[in-house]
Design an enzyme around this catalytic site. Structure first.
Site, short mmCIF file in Angstrom:
data_model
loop_
_atom_site.label_atom_id
_atom_site.label_comp_id
_atom_site.label_asym_id
_atom_site.label_seq_id
_atom_site.Cartn_x
_atom_site.Cartn_y
_atom_site.Cartn_z
N ASP A 11 34.43 32.50 43.27
CA ASP A 11 35.47 32.79 42.25
C ASP A 11 36.82 32.34 42.80
OD1 ASP A 11 36.08 35.65 40.11
OD2 ASP A 11 37.49 34.09 40.69
N ASP A 66 36.42 29.62 36.27
CA ASP A 66 36.69 29.62 37.72
C ASP A 66 35.62 30.34 38.53
OD1 ASP A 66 37.26 32.34 37.33
OD2 ASP A 66 38.88 32.29 38.81
N GLU A 67 34.42 30.45 37.98
CA GLU A 67 33.42 31.28 38.62
C GLU A 67 32.02 30.69 38.43
OE1 GLU A 67 32.44 35.92 37.83
OE2 GLU A 67 34.09 35.01 36.77
P1 TTP Z 1 39.81 35.65 36.90
O1 TTP Z 1 38.91 35.03 37.91
O2 TTP Z 1 39.41 36.94 36.30
O3 TTP Z 1 41.24 35.90 37.55
P2 TTP Z 1 42.04 35.02 38.56
O4 TTP Z 1 41.28 33.85 39.04
O5 TTP Z 1 43.38 34.70 37.96
O6 TTP Z 1 42.32 36.03 39.74
P3 TTP Z 1 41.30 36.56 40.86
O7 TTP Z 1 41.86 36.13 42.16
O8 TTP Z 1 41.30 38.04 40.71
O9 TTP Z 1 39.94 35.95 40.58
O10 TTP Z 1 40.09 34.64 35.72
C1 TTP Z 1 40.16 33.23 35.90
C2 TTP Z 1 41.22 32.64 35.01
O11 TTP Z 1 40.93 32.96 33.65
C3 TTP Z 1 42.61 33.20 35.26
O12 TTP Z 1 43.29 32.51 36.29
C4 TTP Z 1 43.27 33.03 33.92
C5 TTP Z 1 42.13 33.18 32.94
N1 TTP Z 1 42.17 34.54 32.36
C6 TTP Z 1 42.87 34.73 31.20
O13 TTP Z 1 43.44 33.78 30.64
N2 TTP Z 1 42.93 35.99 30.67
C7 TTP Z 1 42.34 37.07 31.25
O14 TTP Z 1 42.44 38.20 30.73
C8 TTP Z 1 41.62 36.86 32.47
C9 TTP Z 1 40.98 38.03 33.19
C10 TTP Z 1 41.57 35.59 33.00
MG MG Z 2 39.29 34.10 39.74
#
Ligand code: TTP
Ligand code: MG
Length: 417
Positions: A14, A109-110
């Protein structure tokens, strides 16, 4: 010296603060500073994500932008650059594919990766995780990785050391690892479900594993047993590789024919809301709407319309579906099956719904808020949790619903119902 790894090995990779990290990469002056990707506060926008520097001030994904402004007045704001996120996502996925063909991308992103050591590819999974981290860092962003014997364990482990951590749970350590964790750590348990469980003194995954069947069924329905097993570290679900999803649709076969407008409209509404929910989950928007009707004599008719703008919202679709319905059905004709689908996905639409600044009216913002709130409830309490008006009526007459491409691996997200 690494302990040997015996058995299945799954990684969940992730990216850290993904959109914000890409912004910091592309704007060197923003590095080390609080950066927020999101919509305008004065236009009901919400935060998409925030850099770790901004998170220090309490800013979180999905928070109203107005609140984020208050918490972190000096943050650097951007509406986001979706093409860049898509590009970077592809570059990361290409790295992962080099490491294992068994890859399941679950969001932009995962991704899960099956890296089970099997001769001749018997490299230790931890070394694979390390190499992935290094390669991803070379792209200019960072990732966190969970390594375990199942998707459940890998996913939970990936959140333990963020950003830029690798958390390894060796075979046999699953139960011990999961037991003390808050129930909220488990996928599928959000704030509402957490509250429900806390009220019954079920706070940790160990408590969840010991909870009564009745309690678990009340909250998880048919997934009760699966959730108990997952809390114990038992999860055999495979990493499912898939192709890019071209459409998202749901259909239902009725146990008795529908003949009135009210009945057909109610079923159509239910199918539309299922599609809406899945498409929002995948963070996509579609610009072709399809209605499919099978009559009691098994003849099939479909009608399709290209929308003036891509959508992920069933409320926007309903008036158009009613128009399509008029083209292929008139009251009295006995309907056996109704299906609704959205297709023609556009990556530019990714998460645009969070950016309500682009000429949107208040009603649209409200619709989106409502749909998201309903999605959240359904995530926590199951499909039966929320209905809009007439949908309720279809409940007792359906024989089954089918989610199309139910486990098709997707791009950018797994569209499982
Ligand atoms: P996530 O992997 O949930 O968050 P992140 O990568 O920003 O942070 P983390 O380090 O905790 O993994 O989500 C991936 C991307 O998806 C995030 O950068 C932006 C988008 N996203 C949104 O647009 N809205 C949301 O509510 C969430 C949770 C994510
Ligand atoms: Mg993330």
């Amino acid at each position: 010296m690494l302990s040997p790894w015996i058995g299945k090995a799954i990684l969940l990779v992730d990216l850290d603060a993904f959109f914000a990290s890409v912004e910091q990469l592309d704007h060197p002056a923003w590095r080390g500073k609080p950066v927020i990707v999101g919509g305008d506060a004065d236009k009901h926008g919400v935060v998409s994500t925030a850099s770790y520097e901004a998170r220090g001030f309490g800013v979180k994904s999905a928070m109203p932008s107005s609140m984020a402004h208050q918490l972190c007045p000096n943050a650097i704001w951007t509406h986001g650059h979706f093409h860049r996120y898509h590009e970077m996502s592809q570059a990361v996925m290409n790295i992962l594919i080099q490491e294992s063909p068994f890859i399941q991308q679950v969001s932009i992103d995962e991704a899960f990766l099956d890296v089970t050591p099997i001769s001749p590819n018997d490299e230790h999974p931890y070394l694979i995780a390390q190499r992935i981290q290094e390669k991803v860092s070379k792209l200019g962003v960072s990732c966190s990785i969970g390594l375990g014997t199942s998707k459940t364990v890998a996913k939970i482990a990936s959140n333990i050391k963020k950003p830029h951590g690798i958390t390894t749970i060796y075979p046999g350590q699953e139960r011990e690892f999961l037991a003390p964790l808050d129930v909220r750590e488990m996928s599928g348990i959000g704030a509402k479900a957490q509250e429900f469980l806390y009220k019954r003194s079920i706070k940790t995954l160990a408590d969840l594993a010991l909870a009564s069947d009745k309690t678990l069924t009340t909250i998880f329905g048919k997934n009760a047993n699966m959730m108990r097993n997952r809390a114990l570290g038992i999860d055999n679900s495979p990493v499912e590789s898939t192709d890019e999803v071209k459409s998202i649709s749901n259909e239902i076969t009725l146990s008795t024919d529908a003949t009135t407008f009210e009945e057909v409209d109610a079923v159509m509404g239910t199918m539309a809301s299922k599609v809406g929910r899945r498409i929002r989950k995948a963070k996509l928007k579609g610009s072709t709407l399809t209605l499919k009707i099978r009559f009691s004599d098994r003849t099939l008719k479909t009608a399709q319309k290209k929308l003036s703008e891509p959508t992920d919202n069933e409320r926007y679709c309903m008036p158009i579906l009613r128009e399509l319905l008029q083209d292929i059905w008139s009251p009295g004709m006995p309907v056996r099956l109704i299906g609704v689908g959205l297709s023609s996905f556009d990556m530019d639409c990714y998460q645009q719904s969070l950016f309500i600044d682009e000429g949107t009216e208040v009603q649209k913002a409200k619709n989106e808020k409502l749909s998201r709130a309903a999605d959240a409830l359904k995530d926590k309490f199951g499909e039966q949790a929320v209905f809009y008006g007439r949908e309720i009526k279809v409940h007792d007459r359906s024989t089954h619903t089918v989610a199309k491409n139910p486990s098709t691996p997707m791009h950018p997200s797994s569209l499982k119902d």
